[in-house]
Design an enzyme around this catalytic site. Structure first.
Site, PDB file in Angstrom:
ATOM      1  CG  ASP A 173      -2.068  -4.365   4.251  1.00 55.61           C
ATOM      2  OD1 ASP A 173      -2.913  -3.507   4.517  1.00 55.61           O
ATOM      3  OD2 ASP A 173      -0.836  -4.189   4.346  1.00 55.61           O
ATOM      4  CG  ASP A 216      -2.320  -0.328   2.209  1.00 54.41           C
ATOM      5  OD1 ASP A 216      -3.068  -0.228   3.202  1.00 54.41           O
ATOM      6  OD2 ASP A 216      -1.128  -0.666   2.293  1.00 54.41           O
TER       7      ASP A 216
END
Length: 322
Positions: A173, A216
């Site tokens: 992440d 993301d």
């Protein structure tokens, strides 16, 4: 109106050529082959040239040849025909896909002759491959998408117990990615995501799967015979690569990422949902402990007692929830 035999044959041959279809037969006692022009064209051989079955079988790719011979033997035993999509390399080295249809005739109760059709389906396969690429790839980064990743993870329910490979599921992440989109715009964010994809492919080129599974969020599946410490080293290399700034429109955008990983041990059954939850828990610990770091499920963060306790508690919560 009814067509004369010659005219009907001409029309039929035109249709067969248009569809890329040819007919074939093989007399089992002698292994003598007979082909129509369409099959010669499919294999890239001169029309009317002498056919030698072992030579033509060699034009099948390895996997297709094995499957074709298996189905052929089963047809001779059972009397039931088959259809197979096979890959071949023409006499000129061109790769093609062929749909092989086969059936068998008997004489005096014994298998006598096999026959059927062979059709060039290369264009069809390419079309479906293109659609599959659209369905299973992320259009922004070119990586696999979540659907492809989940399919690959599902196939890893059990890693062979021969000790040859150790599996790892890692989730990534990006740290503080939302402010990049908010302050610089989505074009800047998109460039960062593309650079992340390129860096992951460069540092983990031997990974089974590298996927973008969310905005993301990225996921990795790695199998290695070099051991757990080697996999951890590779993940730390990826972490270092992701911490380098991204250049966009003449400015540097600071970047970093957090990684959570779990081990997939050989010889054990792996529930995909549980493995994902373990990696996600490890990712949570990495982010909660300061970001820009790697955390391994079930292990404390080195040299940080407080974080170690936090990590252990987070891992336990996920296990209890599962």
């Amino acid at each position: 109106m009814s067509l004369q035999d010659a005219e009907a044959r001409r029309l039929y041959d035109q249709a067969m050529q248009l569809a890329g279809i040819g007919a074939w037969e093989c007399e089992l006692a002698t292994q003598q082959l007979s082909w129509t022009p369409g099959v010669y064209d499919l294999f890239g051989l001169p029309r009317g040239s002498t056919l030698h079955r072992p030579s033509t079988v060699d034009l099948y790719t390895h996997d297709s040849r094995i499957e074709m011979e298996r189905l052929r033997a089963a047809m001779i035993r059972s009397g039931k025909g088959f259809v197979l999509d096979a890959r071949i390399l023409t006499a000129g080295g061109i790769s093609r896909w062929m749909r092989l249809s086969a059936d068998i005739t008997h004489r005096q109760g014994r298998p006598w002759r096999i026959y059927g059709a062979k059709q060039d389906i290369t264009g069809e396969k390419q079309m479906w491959q293109g659609l599959r690429q659209l369905a299973y790839s992320d259009p922004l980064t070119g990586l696999a998408n979540r659907r492809a990743f989940e399919a690959q993870l599902s196939e890893l329910r059990r890693i062979p117990a021969d000790g040859s490979a150790l599996g790892t599921l890692a989730l990534i992440d990006l740290d503080m990615f939302k402010p990049i989109n908010d302050h610089l715009g989505h074009a800047a964010g998109d460039e960062c995501l593309r650079q992340v994809a390129l860096r992951l492919e460069a540092t983990l080129s031997d990974a089974m799967t590298i996927a973008r599974i969310g905005g993301d969020e990225f996921a990795l599946l790695i199998c290695s015979t070099a051991g757990w410490s080697h996999i951890v080293h590779r993940l730390n290399q990826a972490l270092a690569a992701l911490s380098l700034p991204v250049t966009w429109n003449g400015r540097l955008i600071e970047m970093s990422a957090s990684i959570g990983a779990t081990m997939l041990l050989p010889g054990r059954h792996h529930d995909p949902d549980r493995s994902f939850a373990e990696a996600d828990s490890a990712l949570y610990v990495a982010k909660a402990s300061g970001r820009n770091r790697l955390h391994l499920f079930g292990e404390p963060l080195q040299g940080q007692p407080g974080d170690a306790m936090q990590g252990a508690l987070a891992d336990m919560r996920v296990l209890r929830a599962g």
